[in-house]
Scaffold this active site. Structure first.
Site, mmCIF file in Angstrom:
data_model
loop_
_atom_site.group_PDB
_atom_site.id
_atom_site.type_symbol
_atom_site.label_atom_id
_atom_site.label_comp_id
_atom_site.label_asym_id
_atom_site.label_seq_id
_atom_site.Cartn_x
_atom_site.Cartn_y
_atom_site.Cartn_z
ATOM 1 C CG MET A 81 -1.931 -1.199 1.278
ATOM 2 S SD MET A 81 -3.062 -1.153 2.758
ATOM 3 C CE MET A 81 -3.992 0.038 2.192
ATOM 4 C CG HIS A 82 0.484 3.292 2.408
ATOM 5 N ND1 HIS A 82 -0.778 3.617 2.609
ATOM 6 C CD2 HIS A 82 1.029 2.488 3.410
ATOM 7 C CE1 HIS A 82 -1.266 2.842 3.615
ATOM 8 N NE2 HIS A 82 -0.086 2.228 4.320
ATOM 9 C CG ASP A 241 0.217 -5.193 1.409
ATOM 10 O OD1 ASP A 241 -0.048 -4.284 1.813
ATOM 11 O OD2 ASP A 241 1.451 -5.575 1.349
#
Length: 513
Positions: A81-82, A241
């Site tokens: 992520m991110h 995830d």
């Protein structure tokens, strides 16, 4: 004779995994492909997005080769992520992707929080603080530090969504990954457009967001040839995830906890409502189910602590012995619970939850001459679990239950580490048949929900079966309560020292610079 399967693809930090799941929820095959992480400066973490595509192609082809004759009926995506993958108008990548564990944008995060009207105002708009790991701070960093590239950015995608683009030609995301940008209205499951405009970010660079089980495109003819797939296969939204892997572990209804000891350490739980985030100390995201939200705390260092120590021990051994993770865990078992009064603070990569502090540092506290390598390794393992328990305390106001913990990640291959979780949390810790597969399992299950194999996420989650169980030992409660209380007291005492030690001059080896 052909048979059907769902394909889950997980774009991880160090590798991509593909998993084939049949409609009865049995794993048919998995395959992984590794790729490197770039660290061009201290605190920076980047990746070439082409590594994800090459890794995904190798993983998918490898899984398919193990199941001749399989027909893929849907694809689900998961990923780290991110991360910021900036693209121009032609979908060309402008620079290496900036990853979730990158710590360069502390100044931009502070500026975003101020521009939003302060922390309370920001929480009112997104239900999350802006953290250095989040995508929003990375966009602001790029605007400030790469003015020659920023005006050319037309799309800001997270890693799995870049894979979606390459599979389908569609620019899209879904609510769980969008939540991790720090620019998403989690309560209403939509982009926080007034905030985005207030920050001077063009809302059009952010992709359309869908619920996680919505079909967001179909495999193109070009991608079919590159990945060894058939054209036209539906690609479902999927999930970040850290969120989607809870479904893969069988955790979707409130009451259970999920822990992950992978590169990062994660504590997560499902919520019925988008509960108010207490002082922004945790992360409250949209879950992959449209009637669920996701509470989560993240440590930047989980099982990676042991890998770090393994590298040091290997260098000291100078080739005289093979220092494996298994040997280190075996050594840790020779030290008693509490590691003879030795505590380790697991902040090698900075802090995230419950202390969002990029200057936080790792520390052994309590070392004496009587401590040996077994005590040091055990304190690493316990420190990672104390970090998870610290997150739980920060999330307690959300009304989390603690019926059991479903644990996953590479660290949970160790019975010792699973037992530590049971003893430190005071509840049973189990593994399920889907936990080891992580995000790839969750992605395949969401794909099945998206094409009607299962009615909803709760139905799919009930198909996961318990494989191992560790029950907590009440006789250790006093020891671990005392040690955890000491652990919690240490970061506030050392915070100012960590800030001073985080001066760039020290990282550069110029003391006092």
């Amino acid at each position: 004779m052909r048979f059907e399967a769902l394909l889950g693809i997980d774009v991880g930090t160090s590798s991509c995994k593909a998993l084939l799941l049949d409609p009865s929820s049995q794993v048919l095959a998995t395959h992984s492909a590794d790729y490197p992480v770039l660290n061009p400066h201290p605190g920076w973490s980047e990746q070439d997005p082409e590594c994800w595509i090459a890794g995904a192609q190798a993983a998918v082809r490898g899984a398919l080769s193990k199941c001749p004759g399989v027909k893929i009926i849907a694809i689900g995506l998961s990923g780290q992520m991110h991360g910021l993958t900036p693209l121009d108008k032609d979908h060309t990548v402008l620079r290496p992707a900036i990853l979730w564990n990158d710590q360069r944008n502390a100044d931009e995060v502070a500026a975003i929080t101020e521009a939003a009207g302060g922390l309370e105002s920001l929480l009112a708009q997104t239900n999350n603080p802006m953290l250095t790991g989040y995508t929003g701070g990375k966009i602001a960093w790029m605007r400030r530090h790469e003015p020659e590239l920023y005006p050319r950015m037309r799309h800001a995608l997270n890693p799995k969504d870049y894979l979606r683009l390459r599979l389908t030609g569609e620019v899209a995301t879904e609510v769980s990954d969008a939540s991790g940008t720090g620019l998403f209205d989690v309560r209403n499951r939509q982009w926080a457009r007034p905030l985005i405009e207030r920050l001077g970010i063009d809302p059009e660079i952010l992709p359309p967001s869908h619920e996680s089980d919505v079909i967001t495109g179909r495999v193109s003819v070009e991608a079919a040839e590159a990945f060894g797939l058939e054209p036209g296969i539906p690609v479902v939204g999927g999930g970040g995830d850290a969120v989607i892997q809870t479904l893969g572990s069988g955790v979707i209804d409130p009451g259970d906890l999920q822990t992950t000891l992978g590169t990062a350490g994660i504590l997560a739980a499902a919520l019925d409502t988008p509960a108010v985030n207490p002082k922004g100390r945790v992360q409250v995201f949209c879950n992959i189910a449209p009637d669920r939200w996701h509470a989560m705390g993240v440590s930047l260092d989980g099982a990676g602590l042991l890998t770090w120590f393994q590298a040091i021990a290997g260098e000291l051994a100078d080739g005289a012995g093979n220092v494996t993770i298994e040997k280190l865990v075996e050594r840790a078992s020779k030290s008693p619970p509490g590691a003879r009064g030795l505590v380790f603070l697991p902040y090698l990569s900075g802090g995230r939850c419950p202390h969002p502090d990029p200057h936080a540092r790792g520390a052994f506290v309590g070392l004496t001459r009587r401590h040996g390598d077994a005590d040091m390794v055990r304190s690493l393992l316990e420190g990672a679990v104390y970090g998870l328990r610290d997150m739980y305390d920060a999330m307690a106001s959300l009304g989390l239950g603690r019926h059991r913990i479903v644990t996953s990640g590479g660290g949970t291959r160790s019975t010792l580490w699973r037992q530590m979780q049971a003893d430190i949390f005071g509840c049973d810790v189990v593994t399920t048949d889907g936990a080891e597969a992580g995000g790839a399992m969750g992605a395949a299950m969401v794909a099945g929900i998206g094409v009607g194999i299962w009615a909803d996420a709760s139905t799919a989650a009930r198909l996961r079966r318990t494989e191992t169980r560790c029950s907590f030992n009440p006789e250790l409660q006093e020891t671990y309560t005392r040690m955890f209380t000491i652990y919690q007291s240490l970061y506030p005492l050392l915070r100012d020292s960590f800030t001073q030690l985080g001066h760039p001059g020290f990282d550069a080896g110029v003391a006092g610079a």
